[in-house]
Design an enzyme around this catalytic site. Structure first.
Site: not given
Length: 343
Positions: A45, A48
């Protein structure tokens, strides 16, 4: 005595993660604690959120990082289960406790959830503020680098509980990053056979085999569906997408009546689905989101030594090298990458 300022990696908008000096957090509620960060591992994450364009949203001005291990430096007057010096890991998703989902034992679906390292300050820093209810005390026997797996492992345990794989049932794990490798080890311990890993990165395919996968498929060079069919004749009982955009693959490789578990989260993913395959196969498609009452299990499992996790830690870098640490994962050159602000 704590310092007035600390180094931290602050998200300042699309693609901008800035190392800077910021104030050390202070206790604002009686139920809060201040912890000194020992390590904070990098999650997909985090990669990202720092991509351009971002694959997951984050709030500008927030310190990123949520897979942390810390030791208590200060406690609020309402804290009852911790004292200075205790080591802990954190469920990074603070729930309100009063919304519909919290009252129905689904705090991971809380309508007012505050995600550490996304909505509020996280662990890519020297110190962190946490609520006592989100902290889980660590056994003295559990090494700090292994304890850093607690958050992703708790998420994996929550997902695994939804499918409950039995011995000799077959599984295809799509994606062999840290979460995929944890799934493989957990499924291996449960007796799954065969376990098929799908991963384009050669290094990660090698790690998948070391974690217990029976076979690894390079989707860039082989037809995943044909490999699975040759090995199982009918398809796998379960297929797990830990990437976030591989739902079509999971539907392709399951047998009739099989189950797809979708765990990876990519906000930009919009795959084309042949819906008739779900109908024809009478497939079950399940989503799994964060951890839910699984942190205690994760800590116990880590302390048990059942999982082989040391070799998965490929890099430990100082906070000043946070950009290189994230890029290692972005380039597929690292597996479990730890950031240690004390180096």
């Amino acid at each position: 005595m704590m310092k007035e300022t600390m180094r931290a990696a602050v998200f300042e908008g699309e693609g901008r993660l800035v190392l800077k000096d910021v104030p050390v957090p202070k206790i604002e509620r009686p139920d809060q604690m201040i912890g000194k960060i020992e390590v904070c591992s990098i999650c997909g994450t985090d990669v990202h959120m720092t991509n351009v364009p971002a694959g997951y949203p984050a709030t500008p001005g927030t310190i990123l990082g949520h897979e942390l291990v810390a030791s208590v430096m200060e406690v609020g007057e309402g804290v009852t289960q911790f004292q200075v010096g205790d080591r802990f890991v954190v469920n990074p998703n603070e729930y309100c406790g009063s919304c519909y989902y919290c009252k129905n034992n689904l705090p991971n679906e809380c309508e007012k959830i505050e995600a550490m390292g996304i909505d509020v300050d996280g662990g890519f820093a020297e110190y962190v503020r946490v609520a006592e209810k989100m902290a889980f005390k660590l056994p003295k026997t559990l090494p700090t680098p292994i304890a850093a797996y607690a958050e992703p492992l708790a998420c994996v345990i929550n997902g695994a509980a939804k499918i409950r794989v039995n011995p000799a049932e077959s599984v295809c794990v799509v994606g062999a990053g840290p979460v995929g490798l944890l799934f493989i080890q957990l499924l291996k311990a449960a007796g799954a056979k065969p376990i098929i890993a799908v991963e384009p990165n050669m290094m990660r395919r090698e790690y998948a085999l070391k974690c217990g996968a029976d076979i690894c498929v390079d989707p860039m060079a082989e037809d995943v569906r044909e490999v699975v069919k040759d090995l199982t004749q009918i398809g796998v009982d379960y297929a797990i997408d830990v990437v976030g955009n591989q739902m079509p693959v999971t539907i392709d490789v399951i047998r009739k009546g099989g189950t797809c578990l979708l765990m990876g989260n990519n906000a930009r993913a919009n795959p084309n689905i042949v819906q008739s395959l779900i109908t024809y196969k009478e497939a079950k498609v399940l989503g799994t989101w964060l951890a839910n009452a699984s942190f205690g299990q994760a800590v116990k499992l880590l302390d048990s030594g059942l999982l082989n996790l040391d070799f998965m830690i490929t890099h430990t870098l100082p906070l000043e090298e946070i950009h290189e640490a994230i890029d290692l994962l972005r380039r597929g050159e690292g597996v479990e990458v730890l950031v240690d602000p004390n180096l």
